[in-house]
Design a protein around this motif. Structure first.
Motif, short mmCIF file in Angstrom:
data_model
loop_
_atom_site.label_atom_id
_atom_site.label_comp_id
_atom_site.label_asym_id
_atom_site.label_seq_id
_atom_site.Cartn_x
_atom_site.Cartn_y
_atom_site.Cartn_z
N GLU A 61 -26.20 10.58 18.92
CA GLU A 61 -25.30 9.93 17.98
C GLU A 61 -25.99 9.51 16.68
OE1 GLU A 61 -22.41 6.25 18.71
OE2 GLU A 61 -22.20 7.88 20.18
N THR A 65 -23.85 11.48 11.50
CA THR A 65 -23.54 11.47 10.07
C THR A 65 -24.25 12.61 9.34
OG1 THR A 65 -23.18 9.08 10.01
CG2 THR A 65 -23.75 10.14 7.93
N ASP A 68 -22.75 16.00 10.23
CA ASP A 68 -21.41 16.10 9.65
C ASP A 68 -21.50 16.40 8.16
OD1 ASP A 68 -18.68 16.00 9.47
OD2 ASP A 68 -18.57 13.82 9.35
N VAL A 69 -22.37 15.67 7.46
CA VAL A 69 -22.54 15.87 6.02
C VAL A 69 -23.13 17.25 5.74
CG1 VAL A 69 -23.89 15.12 4.03
CG2 VAL A 69 -22.68 13.44 5.43
N GLY A 168 -26.64 10.08 4.99
CA GLY A 168 -25.62 11.00 4.51
C GLY A 168 -25.79 11.53 3.10
N TYR A 182 -19.64 7.17 2.51
CA TYR A 182 -19.35 8.09 3.61
C TYR A 182 -18.21 7.57 4.48
CZ TYR A 182 -19.87 10.80 7.87
OH TYR A 182 -19.62 11.60 8.94
N ARG A 183 -17.24 8.44 4.73
CA ARG A 183 -16.12 8.10 5.61
C ARG A 183 -16.05 9.21 6.66
NH1 ARG A 183 -12.48 7.94 1.59
NH2 ARG A 183 -12.88 5.82 0.95
N PRO A 184 -16.19 8.88 7.95
CA PRO A 184 -16.13 9.94 8.95
C PRO A 184 -14.79 10.65 8.91
CG PRO A 184 -16.58 7.79 9.95
CD PRO A 184 -16.35 7.55 8.51
N LYS B 94 -21.07 4.07 -3.60
CA LYS B 94 -21.26 3.36 -2.34
C LYS B 94 -20.83 1.91 -2.47
CE LYS B 94 -24.88 5.79 0.12
NZ LYS B 94 -26.26 5.76 0.59
N ARG B 100 -17.12 10.29 -1.82
CA ARG B 100 -18.32 11.08 -2.09
C ARG B 100 -18.04 12.18 -3.09
NH1 ARG B 100 -21.94 11.32 1.83
NH2 ARG B 100 -21.96 13.57 1.88
#
Lengths: 208, 208
Positions: A61, A65, A68-69, A168, A182-184, B94, B100
Motif C-alpha cells: 500500500e 499513490t 497510480d500516478v 505523487g 493528489y486525489r485518488p 497542493k 494536478r
C-alpha cells in the motif's frame, strides 16, 4: 402534523433528486471511458482483456499513490489481443457513438525498461500481474523508477529516468513535470449513485 | 388562466434548475484542469504562459481533428518558463487543493522530431505558434505525421512513426492505437452554463 411530515419528505426527496442529477452528470463526464470499455466487453468481440489498471495489483500500500500516478492515463488503456481486435473495437465504438479509447495490442505494444541509474525502485517490481500482459504493463510502467522524494530524484538526476515520488510527483524523461493536489481515482462513485437512486425511490413510495 | 401560467413557469423553472445542476456537475468533472490553470494565472507566480492548446493555432480547418487528436492530453499541459516555476506552481496547487497538472518547462522539455518515412505531413507544419514555445510544441507534435487514412498509415508502416489520420485515428510508435467516436473538445460548455443560469434567474423573477 401529517402536513409537516409531508413537507419534510418532499424537501428530502427534492434534495435527493438534485444529488442524483449531479452524480449522474459527473459519472457521465468521468465515466465515458468506463462505459465504452463495458460495452466492448459485452460486444462479443473476442480478444478484449480489460483496462490496464484492473489487470495490475499493487502489492504494498505504501506504493499505491506512486504506481497510480505513474500509470496516469494508461490506467484506462484497454489491453487487447492484437491490432486486428483494436481495429474491430474502434469500428464498434464509432458505430455506437461510444467515445474513444487507447488500445494496447499485445502483439504490437513495445515494452519499456528503466535505465540503471543507481537509485530508485523499478515500479514494475512493485506490481503483480498475469505474465501474458507483460508487454502492456512494461509499456506503461517499465521505464519508471519510484523514489522517496524530489531530493532523491535530483540526486539521481532529473531527465536520467522517468521517476515518481511516493507523494505523487512525476518527472518524465521528456522534461514534463506532473504534480499538484493528489486525489485518488473515484472508483466508489458508482456505489454512491445506486444508494442515492434507492433513496429517491424509497422517498417517492413514502410520499404516496 | 393566471394559475395555468404560474404552473407553466414553475415547470420551466424546475427544468432549467435541473439542467443547471447537470451542467455544473459536468463542468466540475471536466473543468478541474481549466480551474487549476486559471488559478495559477491569477496566482502572481511569474513565468506561467498558458495551456499548450491555447498557444497553438491550426491554419487549415481540414487538419483540425488530426491536430486535436495528436495533441491528446497535452492540450491541457501548462507551458511554464522553467522547472523552478513548475515546482512553485505545484506547491500552489497542493496548498489550495486545486488538482494536478502536467507542466512543460521551456528550459527542460525535450523537442521531438518525426523520422523521414516517405509520406505524411509533419503535424508541426500545420500549426502556428510563437517561436518562444517551439520546444513545447515540438515535444507534443514534433514526432507526429498526419496521413490521409489507415491505408496510407499501413503503406508507410505502422510503428515507423507516430501517425494520425484526418478522421482521428492515432497510431503511436509504441504500438498503442487510439480511436473511436470523435467528439470535439467541449469548449463552449461554459457559455451554455451562463445561458442556463441567466434563464433560471429570469424565470425566478417572472414567478414572483
Amino acid at each position: 402534523e401529517k402536513q409537516r411530515e409531508l413537507q419534510k419528505i418532499t424537501a428530502e426527496l427534492e434534495s435527493a433528486k438534485k444529488e442524483l442529477i449531479k452524480l449522474e452528470a459527473r459519472q457521465e463526464a468521468q465515466g465515458s471511458k468506463n462505459r465504452a470499455i463495458e460495452a466492448l466487453k459485452r460486444s462479443g468481440i473476442r480478444g478484449i482483456h480489460g483496462a490496464l489498471g484492473e489487470l495490475i495489483k499493487v502489492v504494498d500500500e505504501k506504493y499505491l499513490t506512486a504506481v497510480d500516478v505513474a500509470l496516469g492515463s494508461h490506467f484506462d488503456n484497454l489491453v487487447v489481443e492484437d491490432d486486428k481486435v483494436a481495429e474491430e473495437a474502434i469500428k464498434f465504438l464509432k458505430r455506437n457513438k461510444l467515445g474513444r479509447l487507447t488500445f494496447l495490442p499485445l502483439n504490437k505494444i513495445k515494452p519499456r525498461k528503466a535505465p540503471s541509474v543507481g537509485g530508485g525502485i523499478p515500479a514494475i517490481e512493485l506490481v503483480e500481474y498475469n505474465p501474458r500482459y507483460e508487454n502492456a504493463v512494461s509499456f506503461a510502467l517499465g521505464d519508471t523508477l519510484v523514489v522517496e522524494d524530489m531530493n532523491e530524484a535530483r540526486r539521481i538526476g532529473i531527465g536520467k529516468a522517468r521517476m515518481v515520488t511516493l507523494g505523487g510527483e512525476l518527472l518524465e524523461r521528456s522534461g514534463a513535470i506532473v504534480g499538484g493536489h493528489y486525489r485518488p481515482r473515484q472508483r466508489i462513485s458508482i456505489g454512491n449513485i445506486e444508494e442515492v437512486r434507492a433513496k429517491v425511490q424509497a422517498l417517492e413510495t413514502q410520499k404516496e
